[in-house]
Design a protein around this motif. Sequence first.
Motif, PDB file in Angstrom:
ATOM      1  N   ALA A 520       0.823  -1.323   0.122  1.00  0.00           N
ATOM      2  CA  ALA A 520      -0.057  -0.025  -0.215  1.00  0.00           C
ATOM      3  C   ALA A 520       0.736   1.239   0.050  1.00  0.00           C
ATOM      4  O   ALA A 520       0.547   2.176  -0.725  1.00  0.00           O
ATOM      5  N   ARG A 583      -3.551  -3.179  -4.680  1.00  0.00           N
ATOM      6  CA  ARG A 583      -4.824  -3.244  -3.841  1.00  0.00           C
ATOM      7  C   ARG A 583      -5.370  -4.725  -4.023  1.00  0.00           C
ATOM      8  O   ARG A 583      -5.775  -5.130  -3.255  1.00  0.00           O
ATOM      9  N   GLU A 586      -3.533  -7.081  -2.006  1.00  0.00           N
ATOM     10  CA  GLU A 586      -3.887  -7.170  -0.533  1.00  0.00           C
ATOM     11  C   GLU A 586      -5.114  -7.803  -0.450  1.00  0.00           C
ATOM     12  O   GLU A 586      -5.019  -8.427   0.637  1.00  0.00           O
ATOM     13  N   THR A 587      -6.274  -7.662  -1.313  1.00  0.00           N
ATOM     14  CA  THR A 587      -7.536  -8.023  -1.175  1.00  0.00           C
ATOM     15  C   THR A 587      -7.582  -9.577  -1.284  1.00  0.00           C
ATOM     16  O   THR A 587      -8.054 -10.280  -0.344  1.00  0.00           O
TER      17      THR A 587
END
Length: 626
Positions: A520, A583, A586-587
């Motif tokens: 991030a 992102r 991460e998800t």
Amino acid sequence: MTILETNLKFLRQSYPHVYRLLNESPSTSANYRSFVSKDGLGNIEVCFNERKTEFLYDPSQTAMEAARWLQSITEHVSQQEHILIYGLGLGHHLQLLLTYYPQKWVYVYEPDLEMFRKAIETEDLSLLLSHQNVKALAVGKSAEAKRQLIYPICTHAQGSCSFLCLPYYERVASSDLRDFRQEIPSIVSEFNVNQNTLVQFKEQWLRNRLNHISTNLSSIPLHALKGLFQNIPVIIVGSGPSLKEDVEWIRRLRDHCLIFAAGTSVQPLLHFGIEPHLVVMVDGGSIVELVFQDEASRNVPMLYSPTTNFRVTDLMTSQLFHFYDHTDQVSKHYMELTDEDPVFYSSASVTGMAIQAAVYMGCKEIIFAGQDFSFPGNNYYAPGVTHFAEQGQKYVVSNAQDEVENVLGTTNRTTSSYRVLLRNTEEIISRLPGVRFINTSSVGAKIAGTEWKRMEMYYEEINGGLITAPKCISDVLKVNARYSTERVASILTKIKSIQVDLGVYQQKFHEIKKLIGKLAEWSRTNPNKCAKTLESIEDHWAAVVNRESFRALYESLLPQELHYFDSHLSSIVAEKTIIGKARMFETYVGKIVNEMLEVTPLLKEIAVEAISRLKQHESEDAEVKG
């Protein structure tokens, strides 16, 4: 190397199911002629009869035809990330599709096996079909071929997929095309049922398969009985209500036929004083332990798959035989399965597995008794079934909403689960054209691929003949065909290394998690470092998921979670911005890594139990040898 040899080498490595189909199916491609169109592209002429021939492509302007097709589908495919293409031909349309839509994932279906056979003789398709965006290849019209196509779509696509078709098939096979589209919902439904079953039994099956490794090493692989029962019929008995009408005839036929109890039907057979030659088991649930509480049931020789509840095989005092199913990644890796091992096509029905076992053993005539797949007379089971309480039986029957055609031409009440079992059994039958199948149920469901004959009529047909079945299945064993010393040693080494493997995986997951935690910030402040970190995560991930022990352990225990991850994989790959990709990592990658870390302690606990059983096996084996 010829074009055909190049294609076959590729198929053997990348699509073994297609390669096997080509080898197992005799060629009938004499009516298919390859030639070159006027614009220099390959083409195929198909002769349907003396009056009708068709060209795969326009012989005067093949390239133009493909270009017009591409233009016509633009609006249709623009909103979807996944594309099913009905028809491969020589690959011209697929090539354009992959070139002009480089972000789309494509699933290729060639329904005409002989068209495909002629194509791989004519064009080198290995490079085209190895394209990273080709996610599935299925050939032929069998139910299994359609699964090879639809299941990957269910896995990767999030509920939607464009459907494209080669113009040739729209011209010459519109009814087949319509039927195929109508079949898709039932295949999707089957996939969902299978996924739900995997989720429901995932821990049980993994535990059973690992714990059965010690049992496999001390029991006899079915290979020892391969082909030993040529010309001997087999009666595969179910627990349906119609069984009570046939028990006396089955008793008389025991001297002429093998009798296989399909799962819990051993109960009603023993209730009527008939001891089957084998009870075939695949059920991993705890309820089956109730079936084998008495000495008589434990004395029946058992043929089991490793999914079977291991406490049941532990109870048995009889001879144990075993086989495997093709979905069993645990046994494939740890038992080091080869083409010589008895590996059968997985079926939701124990009857389907019993059928394959019987044919493997040499039987060419299979008789069904008590295989009702429904509730004739609103009854669930034959007398003698005690593992499922009568109140529960009545509840299931009273809530059965489906209907199925019976052998009398009327209908019986049934459930969607029974319909799946019936369809699976019929599919197994369709795979065995050289075997005679007889359905003797007087009131049960009609079974496609069987002839209907009452049991007393079959007795009249066979009585007085020269066929004699052995009194006991083990009477025909010529050798004690257990696994070789070398193979056992290798299996033991692999099992004992599970805990080490799990430690390595755990470390890798923590490393990936640590890297994900930095994405991030770096995606905003240091895009180059973020890009390198994404590559590092991909390398770590590939080092994990490409190992066979990962598939055997984690894929077995996290089917739903991995399905969710796979369904978003195309979105991760398609994302081009650093911030967006970070992102998504991460998800989705972060989520599945956390889930794998959460189940690792359970995997270690299951491994400890399996290793302990193996050590006990080694100790007992040493005592016997001593």
